[in-house]
Design a protein around this motif. Structure first.
Motif, PDB file in Angstrom:
ATOM      1  N   SER A   1       0.830  -1.201   0.000  1.00 60.50           N
ATOM      2  CA  SER A   1       0.000   0.000   0.000  1.00 60.50           C
ATOM      3  C   SER A   1       0.867   1.255   0.000  1.00 60.50           C
ATOM      4  N   ILE A   2       0.305   2.309  -0.554  1.00 61.55           N
ATOM      5  CA  ILE A   2       0.948   3.620  -0.549  1.00 61.55           C
ATOM      6  C   ILE A   2       0.116   4.529   0.336  1.00 61.55           C
ATOM      7  N   LYS A   3       0.768   5.128   1.319  1.00 65.65           N
ATOM      8  CA  LYS A   3       0.051   5.947   2.290  1.00 65.65           C
ATOM      9  C   LYS A   3       0.571   7.377   2.267  1.00 65.65           C
ATOM     10  N   VAL A   4      -0.366   8.308   2.292  1.00 68.81           N
ATOM     11  CA  VAL A   4      -0.057   9.730   2.325  1.00 68.81           C
ATOM     12  C   VAL A   4      -0.750  10.327   3.535  1.00 68.81           C
ATOM     13  N   ILE A   5       0.007  10.981   4.390  1.00 70.86           N
ATOM     14  CA  ILE A   5      -0.555  11.600   5.585  1.00 70.86           C
ATOM     15  C   ILE A   5      -0.220  13.084   5.589  1.00 70.86           C
ATOM     16  N   VAL A   6      -1.246  13.902   5.775  1.00 69.64           N
ATOM     17  CA  VAL A   6      -1.078  15.346   5.889  1.00 69.64           C
ATOM     18  C   VAL A   6      -1.301  15.721   7.347  1.00 69.64           C
TER      19      VAL A   6
ATOM     20  N   GLY B   1      -4.481   9.466   2.865  1.00 66.17           N
ATOM     21  CA  GLY B   1      -4.745   8.747   1.627  1.00 66.17           C
ATOM     22  C   GLY B   1      -4.080   7.392   1.662  1.00 66.17           C
ATOM     23  N   SER B   2      -4.791   6.363   1.236  1.00 56.98           N
ATOM     24  CA  SER B   2      -4.230   5.007   1.231  1.00 56.98           C
ATOM     25  C   SER B   2      -4.701   4.292  -0.019  1.00 56.98           C
ATOM     26  N   GLU B   3      -3.751   3.797  -0.776  1.00 51.11           N
ATOM     27  CA  GLU B   3      -4.072   3.142  -2.044  1.00 51.11           C
ATOM     28  C   GLU B   3      -3.242   1.873  -2.181  1.00 51.11           C
ATOM     29  N   ARG B   4      -3.847   0.847  -2.764  1.00 49.11           N
ATOM     30  CA  ARG B   4      -3.107  -0.395  -2.968  1.00 49.11           C
ATOM     31  C   ARG B   4      -1.933  -0.129  -3.904  1.00 49.11           C
ATOM     32  N   SER B   5      -0.769  -0.644  -3.539  1.00 46.04           N
ATOM     33  CA  SER B   5       0.442  -0.418  -4.336  1.00 46.04           C
ATOM     34  C   SER B   5       0.375  -1.151  -5.665  1.00 46.04           C
ATOM     35  N   ASP B   6       1.101  -0.611  -6.599  1.00 45.69           N
ATOM     36  CA  ASP B   6       1.250  -1.251  -7.898  1.00 45.69           C
ATOM     37  C   ASP B   6       2.638  -0.897  -8.422  1.00 45.69           C
ATOM     38  N   GLY B   7       3.267  -1.842  -9.062  1.00 46.62           N
ATOM     39  CA  GLY B   7       4.581  -1.579  -9.611  1.00 46.62           C
ATOM     40  C   GLY B   7       5.724  -1.731  -8.626  1.00 46.62           C
TER      41      GLY B   7
ATOM     42  N   ALA C   1       3.548   2.574 -10.557  1.00 49.06           N
ATOM     43  CA  ALA C   1       3.738   3.146  -9.223  1.00 49.06           C
ATOM     44  C   ALA C   1       3.274   4.594  -9.188  1.00 49.06           C
ATOM     45  N   VAL C   2       3.547   5.346 -10.258  1.00 45.23           N
ATOM     46  CA  VAL C   2       3.118   6.742 -10.332  1.00 45.23           C
ATOM     47  C   VAL C   2       1.609   6.855 -10.250  1.00 45.23           C
ATOM     48  N   THR C   3       0.909   5.985 -10.947  1.00 42.32           N
ATOM     49  CA  THR C   3      -0.555   6.001 -10.917  1.00 42.32           C
ATOM     50  C   THR C   3      -1.078   5.768  -9.508  1.00 42.32           C
ATOM     51  N   ALA C   4      -0.482   4.813  -8.798  1.00 36.16           N
ATOM     52  CA  ALA C   4      -0.919   4.520  -7.428  1.00 36.16           C
ATOM     53  C   ALA C   4      -0.632   5.693  -6.497  1.00 36.16           C
ATOM     54  N   ILE C   5       0.517   6.335  -6.675  1.00 38.32           N
ATOM     55  CA  ILE C   5       0.866   7.505  -5.848  1.00 38.32           C
ATOM     56  C   ILE C   5      -0.140   8.619  -6.066  1.00 38.32           C
ATOM     57  N   LYS C   6      -0.475   8.887  -7.313  1.00 37.22           N
ATOM     58  CA  LYS C   6      -1.436   9.941  -7.630  1.00 37.22           C
ATOM     59  C   LYS C   6      -2.780   9.695  -6.955  1.00 37.22           C
ATOM     60  N   LYS C   7      -3.234   8.455  -6.949  1.00 41.15           N
ATOM     61  CA  LYS C   7      -4.522   8.125  -6.324  1.00 41.15           C
ATOM     62  C   LYS C   7      -4.480   8.364  -4.818  1.00 41.15           C
ATOM     63  N   ALA C   8      -3.379   7.956  -4.174  1.00 38.64           N
ATOM     64  CA  ALA C   8      -3.250   8.153  -2.732  1.00 38.64           C
ATOM     65  C   ALA C   8      -3.181   9.630  -2.388  1.00 38.64           C
TER      66      ALA C   8
END
Length: 455
Positions: A29-34, A48-54, A66-73
């Motif tokens: 998973s890719i996690k983004v915390i503000v 933001g939390s999104e399933r990882s890819d790449g 991976a870029v697509t997953a980061i953008k979603k998170a």
């Protein structure tokens, strides 16, 4: 530290707002915390939390995915925090991490040998001198931290600015990693439309939130049980001393369940999360649950104990390899024992199984922030926490990597309370009698070990 204010048209960037964004690019998973840092407290304002890819085993293997997953998170975090994220703090995994001592010396006096007052430029210059060592072409510097400064022979100085002298020395530590990992990570973040405000060694940042001040001081082993890999980090004297990465994690447990029960990976993950135990003896053979099996119309009833045996087998293998590595550096004798976090730490029975294998004191760390009470969020929170407690002198030293000392003052204002220490007459760091006594006695047996291996 990084933002433009809310997305209203014409809104101007905010400077020194005290808002930080942590980006944790994990295998599963890719996690983004503000978070907003106000009055020595972190207030989470977006997640933001999104399933990882790449990614595979903690390393990016497909940049576009991976870029697509980061953008979603990031989009999720932006929506919840009502800001447009521009700058992020990124954690770099400990894969093939090397910890190398460094030292440098410069003259700071005038042509006549007269002393002058030390400033940011001098610290910047001495750090540059310490970084002149030649690195292998396949490696790059992730971070540099000062251990001490020496002014005209007086050592043990934590912050020399404001002092006078003719010669300035710095001794510190450099963290280097494979250039491929660092490049691919930064490339993904930049392609996602983000600016990398800072890169941090992931285990070091994690230790600031998962370990107490005493645990980081006297020595503790920190285990991050991730989805793609498991990382063991030894922290002592508030410094990262040793890391070991096992290329197995939660995804391997899921795959084992899938193979043994003949079910899909998606079903195996659900079964693991809903019914799994890390220690099989804690589960009951009488507790049955249905599992969809490939090739069969009806579900199959599986016992909790049987599922626990599958999970326990893989975790035992992981823990055993970690133990062998930690025994070689005598890290299991540290007073703080072991602290476990990461997504797999959420499995019931992890603490009990670890106690059986490591035979030391075990503690599970779970973040207590509202909405983030799961160990998988610990790393992202640690990235932010590290930035808020970083001392001003560390900011000045780190600026030598970017080559921009002019922004040091602004960056320093974004940190919290510069940690300046007093220097006594012989130049050693002042230390209270109580702290000296607490480090003696029971821990005297560790002294030789610290002096030889860690130092």
């Amino acid at each position: 530290m990084l933002i433009r204010n809310n997305k209203e048209k014409g809104a101007q960037p905010m400077e020194n707002s005290g808002i930080y964004v942590g980006l944790d690019i994990g295998t599963t998973s890719i996690k983004v915390i503000v978070a907003e840092y106000v009055k020595n407290q972190l207030n989470i304002i977006g997640v933001g939390s999104e399933r990882s890819d790449g990614l595979s085993r903690g390393v990016i293997v497909d940049i576009d995915r991976a870029v697509t997953a980061i953008k979603k998170a990031v989009a999720q975090a932006e929506q919840k925090a009502n800001i447009q994220i521009s700058d992020v703090i990124v954690g770099i995994p400990a894969d093939l991490l090397e910890i190398v001592p460094c030292s440098g010396m410069i003259a700071i006096g005038d042509e006549n040998g007269n002393s002058k007052e030390i400033n940011n430029d001098d610290v910047y210059s001495v750090t540059k001198a310490a970084l002149t060592q030649k690195l292998p072409p396949e490696r790059d510097i992730i971070d540099v931290l000062p251990d001490e400064f020496i002014v005209d022979g007086f050592d043990g100085i934590k912050d020399p600015r404001g002092m006078i002298g003719v010669r300035l020395e710095m001794k510190g530590v450099v963290y280097t990693g494979p250039k491929t990992i660092l490049h691919n990570t930064l490339k993904c973040v930049q392609m996602a439309g983000l600016n990398v405000k800072d890169t941090l060694v992931a285990p070091l940042a994690l230790s600031t939130v998962a370990l107490s001040d005493g645990e980081r001081d006297f020595g503790t082993v920190l285990l991050d049980l991730g989805g793609g890999q498991t990382t063991a980090a030894v922290v002592h004297d508030h410094k990262l001393k040793y890391t070991y990465v096992d290329q197995e994690g939660g995804k391997f447990i899921t795959k084992d369940i899938s193979v043994v029960l003949n079910t899909s990976l998606e079903n195996a993950e659900k079964v693991k999360r809903n019914y799994g135990y890390a220690a099989s003896y804690l589960a009951s053979k009488d507790d049955l649950f249905p599992v969809e099996v490939v090739g069969k119309t009806d579900t199959v009833q599986i016992s909790g104990e049987y599922l626990g045996e599958i999970i326990e087998a893989r975790l035992t293998q992981i823990f055993t390899k970690l133990k062998n590595a930690l025994v070689q550096v005598n890290a299991l004798g540290l007073p703080g024992g072991i602290v476990i976090t990461g997504g797999v730490a959420a499995l019931p029975g992890v603490k009990e199984l670890a106690e059986d294998i490591f035979d030391v004191n075990i503690r599970i760390f779970i973040p207590q922030q509202m909405g983030l009470r799961h160990p998988s969020f610990a790393q992202a929170i640690g990235l932010i926490q590290y930035m808020t407690i970083r001392s001003e002198i560390e900011v000045v030293v780190k600026s030598a990597l970017s080559g921009n000392v002019k922004q040091v003052s602004q960056k320093a204002e974004e940190t919290n309370n510069p940690q300046l220490v007093k220097v006594d007459f012989d130049g050693k760091k002042a230390e209270s009698k109580q702290k000296k006594q607490s480090k003696s006695g029971a821990f005297e047996g560790l002294k030789n070990f610290f002096n030889t291996f860690f130092d």
